[in-house]
Enzyme design. Sequence first.
Site, PDB file in Angstrom:
ATOM      1  N   MET A  27     -12.867  27.577  29.383  1.00 60.14           N
ATOM      2  CA  MET A  27     -12.423  26.115  29.292  1.00 60.14           C
ATOM      3  C   MET A  27     -11.298  27.006  31.265  1.00 60.14           C
ATOM      4  O   MET A  27     -10.546  25.790  31.375  1.00 60.14           O
ATOM      5  CB  MET A  27     -11.383  26.642  28.364  1.00 60.14           C
ATOM      6  CG  MET A  27     -12.295  25.098  27.098  1.00 60.14           C
ATOM      7  SD  MET A  27     -11.205  24.566  26.131  1.00 60.14           S
ATOM      8  CE  MET A  27     -10.028  25.467  25.932  1.00 60.14           C
ATOM      9  N   GLY A  28     -12.231  27.608  31.501  1.00 56.13           N
ATOM     10  CA  GLY A  28     -11.230  27.958  32.577  1.00 56.13           C
ATOM     11  C   GLY A  28     -10.234  29.109  32.636  1.00 56.13           C
ATOM     12  O   GLY A  28     -10.018  29.172  31.742  1.00 56.13           O
ATOM     13  N   HIS A  34     -12.259  36.668  30.167  1.00 57.82           N
ATOM     14  CA  HIS A  34     -13.391  35.942  30.454  1.00 57.82           C
ATOM     15  C   HIS A  34     -14.601  36.674  32.013  1.00 57.82           C
ATOM     16  O   HIS A  34     -15.769  36.997  31.860  1.00 57.82           O
ATOM     17  CB  HIS A  34     -13.867  34.999  31.450  1.00 57.82           C
ATOM     18  CG  HIS A  34     -12.409  34.189  30.625  1.00 57.82           C
ATOM     19  ND1 HIS A  34     -11.159  33.632  31.418  1.00 57.82           N
ATOM     20  CD2 HIS A  34     -12.988  33.516  29.719  1.00 57.82           C
ATOM     21  CE1 HIS A  34     -11.077  33.209  30.294  1.00 57.82           C
ATOM     22  NE2 HIS A  34     -11.574  31.857  29.281  1.00 57.82           N
ATOM     23  N   VAL A 174      -9.996  41.515  24.954  1.00 57.97           N
ATOM     24  CA  VAL A 174      -9.679  42.399  25.720  1.00 57.97           C
ATOM     25  C   VAL A 174      -8.152  42.535  25.900  1.00 57.97           C
ATOM     26  O   VAL A 174      -7.528  41.412  25.780  1.00 57.97           O
ATOM     27  CB  VAL A 174     -10.118  42.240  28.067  1.00 57.97           C
ATOM     28  CG1 VAL A 174      -9.528  43.152  28.538  1.00 57.97           C
ATOM     29  CG2 VAL A 174     -11.622  42.299  27.367  1.00 57.97           C
ATOM     30  N   ARG A 185      -4.024  30.710  27.985  1.00 59.89           N
ATOM     31  CA  ARG A 185      -3.099  30.438  27.080  1.00 59.89           C
ATOM     32  C   ARG A 185      -0.959  31.105  27.244  1.00 59.89           C
ATOM     33  O   ARG A 185       0.367  31.273  27.421  1.00 59.89           O
ATOM     34  CB  ARG A 185      -2.724  30.214  25.410  1.00 59.89           C
ATOM     35  CG  ARG A 185      -3.398  28.637  25.301  1.00 59.89           C
ATOM     36  CD  ARG A 185      -3.435  27.939  23.728  1.00 59.89           C
ATOM     37  NE  ARG A 185      -4.092  26.797  23.664  1.00 59.89           N
ATOM     38  CZ  ARG A 185      -4.815  26.865  23.678  1.00 59.89           C
ATOM     39  NH1 ARG A 185      -6.122  27.603  23.576  1.00 59.89           N
ATOM     40  NH2 ARG A 185      -5.922  25.054  23.761  1.00 59.89           N
TER      41      ARG A 185
HETATM   42  P1  AMP Z   1     -11.465  30.000  26.931  1.00 57.58           P
HETATM   43  O1  AMP Z   1     -11.522  30.166  27.966  1.00 57.58           O
HETATM   44  O2  AMP Z   1     -10.465  30.273  26.301  1.00 57.58           O
HETATM   45  O3  AMP Z   1     -12.678  28.914  25.074  1.00 57.58           O
HETATM   46  O4  AMP Z   1     -12.870  31.182  26.317  1.00 57.58           O
HETATM   47  C1  AMP Z   1     -13.641  31.780  26.637  1.00 57.58           C
HETATM   48  C2  AMP Z   1     -14.614  33.310  25.974  1.00 57.58           C
HETATM   49  O5  AMP Z   1     -13.523  34.059  26.973  1.00 57.58           O
HETATM   50  C3  AMP Z   1     -14.637  32.481  24.742  1.00 57.58           C
HETATM   51  O6  AMP Z   1     -16.024  33.376  24.397  1.00 57.58           O
HETATM   52  C4  AMP Z   1     -13.065  33.709  24.464  1.00 57.58           C
HETATM   53  O7  AMP Z   1     -13.112  33.834  22.464  1.00 57.58           O
HETATM   54  C5  AMP Z   1     -13.586  34.370  25.101  1.00 57.58           C
HETATM   55  N1  AMP Z   1     -11.715  35.018  25.879  1.00 57.58           N
HETATM   56  C6  AMP Z   1     -10.953  34.820  25.879  1.00 57.58           C
HETATM   57  N2  AMP Z   1      -9.925  35.650  25.709  1.00 57.58           N
HETATM   58  C7  AMP Z   1     -10.536  36.967  25.505  1.00 57.58           C
HETATM   59  C8  AMP Z   1     -10.161  38.203  25.310  1.00 57.58           C
HETATM   60  N3  AMP Z   1      -8.926  38.200  25.698  1.00 57.58           N
HETATM   61  N4  AMP Z   1     -11.042  39.570  25.670  1.00 57.58           N
HETATM   62  C9  AMP Z   1     -12.537  38.538  25.116  1.00 57.58           C
HETATM   63  N5  AMP Z   1     -12.914  37.913  25.132  1.00 57.58           N
HETATM   64  C10 AMP Z   1     -12.090  36.903  25.372  1.00 57.58           C
END
Ligand code: AMP
Length: 278
Positions: A27-28, A34, A174, A185
């Site tokens: 979601m950017g 990421h 991570v 967030r």
């Molecule tokens: P989001 O943009 O938050 O929807 O996340 C996109 C992808 O990045 C999802 O597969 C999340 O699980 C992954 N993601 C987000 N934060 C982390 C993190 N701290 N460590 C590993 N993967 C992450």
Amino acid sequence: MKIIESTDAAHAHVRRRTGKSVLVPTMGALHRGHLELIRVAREHAGNAGEVAVSIFVNPLQFEPGSDFEKYPRPESADEKFCEDAGVNLLFRPRQMYFDDRSVYVEETRLSAGLCGASRPGHFQGVCTVVAKLFNLLAPAATVFGEKDYQQLAVIRRMVRDLNFPIEIIGVPTVREADGLALSSRNQYLSADERAAAPALYQAMLRVKELAAGGENSVSKLIDVAKEVVSPAKRARIDYITIVDAENLEPLENLRPNALIALAVFVGETRLIDNLRLT
Ligand code: AMP
């Protein structure tokens, strides 16, 4: 890096494409979490393959009253981030849904508890958008973070049950140096809230220590986690639970494959995290 902003252009791209494509849906507001997903995607795609990143803040997965409007959308910074990370294709669709849409994808078992219980409709929104991304970009493999553990489990189940010919790759969470899981967030947190937020990880680590020391009662372990989280400033527990990592069913006693998962509001910001215990 090629940028595609419409579903028609995505179909056209896929028709012409050769070689293996690995998709990282996001979601950017991209961060090091990421970046790690992109790195793993490259490993799987190879130098000749395609690493595709999608950025779409999916309205369907935000329940009413949540942060859809204020979710960060740093478009040009994200574009540069992808370019610098060696991404081949950035898919940032301007329009994903028909106004009169009437088909949704729903997983009915793994979605029921944990975040699904607190966020009605969330996983239906996730499954629907991910299924659409799979159809639009036809990746050979796709990379998801274990940080959103339930999401990863639900997507694995969707791919299995609907026979998507796509390999799912999970990537460990991570974290910041103090243990806080990276999340788009986190930027909502005030300085005080940011200082309190590592309590989530500390609680899980404490539980893991006790579990390693032989404590086997889930209710006792959850009480300990609550004792660590509750004193943190502006923290309000949504849930803390210990489940089987495969089927996400709550456990009464620890056994192999136990996972602690929690969701905690720190101020107005809902943070989630999880850790394997056994
Ligand atoms: P989001 O943009 O938050 O929807 O996340 C996109 C992808 O990045 C999802 O597969 C999340 O699980 C992954 N993601 C987000 N934060 C982390 C993190 N701290 N460590 C590993 N993967 C992450």
